[in-house]
Enzyme design. Structure first.
Site, PDB file in Angstrom:
ATOM      1  CG  HIS A  10      -1.754   1.100   1.355  1.00 44.17           C
ATOM      2  ND1 HIS A  10      -2.003   1.804   2.408  1.00 44.17           N
ATOM      3  CD2 HIS A  10      -2.578   1.533   0.449  1.00 44.17           C
ATOM      4  CE1 HIS A  10      -3.069   2.554   2.221  1.00 44.17           C
ATOM      5  NE2 HIS A  10      -3.625   2.623   1.160  1.00 44.17           N
ATOM      6  CG  HIS A  52      -2.988   9.646   0.652  1.00 45.44           C
ATOM      7  ND1 HIS A  52      -3.676  10.463   1.979  1.00 45.44           N
ATOM      8  CD2 HIS A  52      -3.558   8.352   0.623  1.00 45.44           C
ATOM      9  CE1 HIS A  52      -4.950   9.740   2.214  1.00 45.44           C
ATOM     10  NE2 HIS A  52      -5.079   8.626   1.642  1.00 45.44           N
TER      11      HIS A  52
HETATM   12  O1  G3P Z   1      -6.444   2.111  -2.812  1.00 49.78           O
HETATM   13  C1  G3P Z   1      -7.003   1.776  -1.360  1.00 49.78           C
HETATM   14  C2  G3P Z   1      -6.776   2.784  -0.500  1.00 49.78           C
HETATM   15  O2  G3P Z   1      -5.322   3.346  -0.715  1.00 49.78           O
HETATM   16  C3  G3P Z   1      -7.389   3.712  -0.348  1.00 49.78           C
HETATM   17  O3  G3P Z   1      -7.571   4.490   0.513  1.00 49.78           O
HETATM   18  O4  G3P Z   1      -6.779   6.736   1.554  1.00 49.78           O
HETATM   19  O5  G3P Z   1      -5.179   4.814   1.542  1.00 49.78           O
HETATM   20  O6  G3P Z   1      -5.706   6.216  -0.558  1.00 49.78           O
HETATM   21  P1  G3P Z   1      -6.050   5.604   0.907  1.00 49.78           P
HETATM   22 MG    MG Z   2      -4.571   4.821  -2.031  1.00 50.01          MG
END
Ligand code: G3P
Ligand code: MG
Length: 254
Positions: A10, A52
């Site tokens: 992630h 992000h």
């Molecule tokens: O794409 C999955 C996840 O990354 C979505 O939430 O806030 O971590 O970008 P966030």
């Molecule tokens: Mg994300």
């Protein structure tokens, strides 16, 4: 069926490196990952960058919004010091360079289109157009499992991506599946649902799979929970804990 890698790092390298940086990608590779999720938004001049938050201050030193700066200005800004002094050389990556690095290193991409408020269409179009050009050979050759998967919480962004690159796969990010999630997902011709695992139930997982969508969860950081979700039929997920959950997690020995 999910044709892509099942376990994704992630935001580059999860929480083991500054998020959405090249250091994150390298950290993920160190742990054997060749699949990644990261977030993309537009700078003032329309150049897509890997970030992000739509504002500076948390992971990028400085103040203001992503749309207050041009891409090349952001590409000089410190995106690593917040994580540790060893990472002070990390900058905000340009999407094109980041994606090229992934492609060159065989890292499969789930590109999250993350528009700053009001930039949904522009961001969806830009990301999809660039990704399509970058993967023209794979598209022509029918190597569908190599294509990046474009996901977003924004339906306007997904619809824009569909318009400019209908042949690139799309996924709907849904924290909680709303009533009518299925026609919503069909309206952007999504091939997968990316659900927050906290709000998923076995029945919802079954409904998504029975409707013919791929099912991915975010962000799963505990091995026991990951095993439970896979038991419900969840096909793939991303994790921050690349040290606890490896790329082969849950795969039965042959
Ligand atoms: O794409 C999955 C996840 O990354 C979505 O939430 O806030 O971590 O970008 P966030
Ligand atoms: Mg994300």
């Amino acid at each position: 069926m999910w044709p892509y890698p099942r376990i994704l790092a992630h935001r580059g390298g999860g929480t083991l490196a500054p998020e959405n940086t090249f250091a994150g990608l390298r950290r993920g590779m160190d742990f054997g990952f060749r699949a990644v999720e990261f977030d993309v938004m537009l700078a003032r001049d329309g150049v897509p960058v890997v970030m992000h938050d739509p504002y500076l201050g948390r992971t990028v030193s400085g103040a203001g919004h992503v749309f207050d700066y041009d891409g090349l200005e952001l590409a000089r800004m410190d995106a690593g010091s917040w994580f540790g002094v060893d990472y002070r050389a990390e900058v905000v990556p340009l999407f094109v360079e980041f994606a090229q690095f992934c492609k060159a290193n065989g890292i499969w991409m789930n590109i999250e289109i993350k528009p700053a408020r009001g930039f949904d269409v522009e961001t969806g179009e830009t990301v999809a157009r660039i990704a399509r050009a970058m993967f023209a050979d794979e598209l022509a050759g029918g190597q569908l499992a190599k294509l990046p998967l474009l996901s977003s919480f924004s339906f306007a962004a997904l619809e824009a991506a569909r318009r400019v690159a209908p042949d690139l796969p799309r996924a709907c990010l849904m924290s909680e599946l709303p009533p009518g999630w299925e026609p919503l997902a069909r309206s952007v011709e999504a091939s997968a649902i990316h659900a927050n695992h906290r709000h998923l139930t076995p029945a919802l997982a079954r409904a998504v799979l029975d409707a013919g969508f791929g099912l991915f969860c975010y962000t799963v950081n505990e091995p026991a929970r990951a095993a439970e979700l896979l038991g419900w039929g969840v096909e793939a997920f991303c994790t921050d804990r690349i040290d606890l959950i490896g790329p082969d997690f849950g795969r039965k020995a042959a």
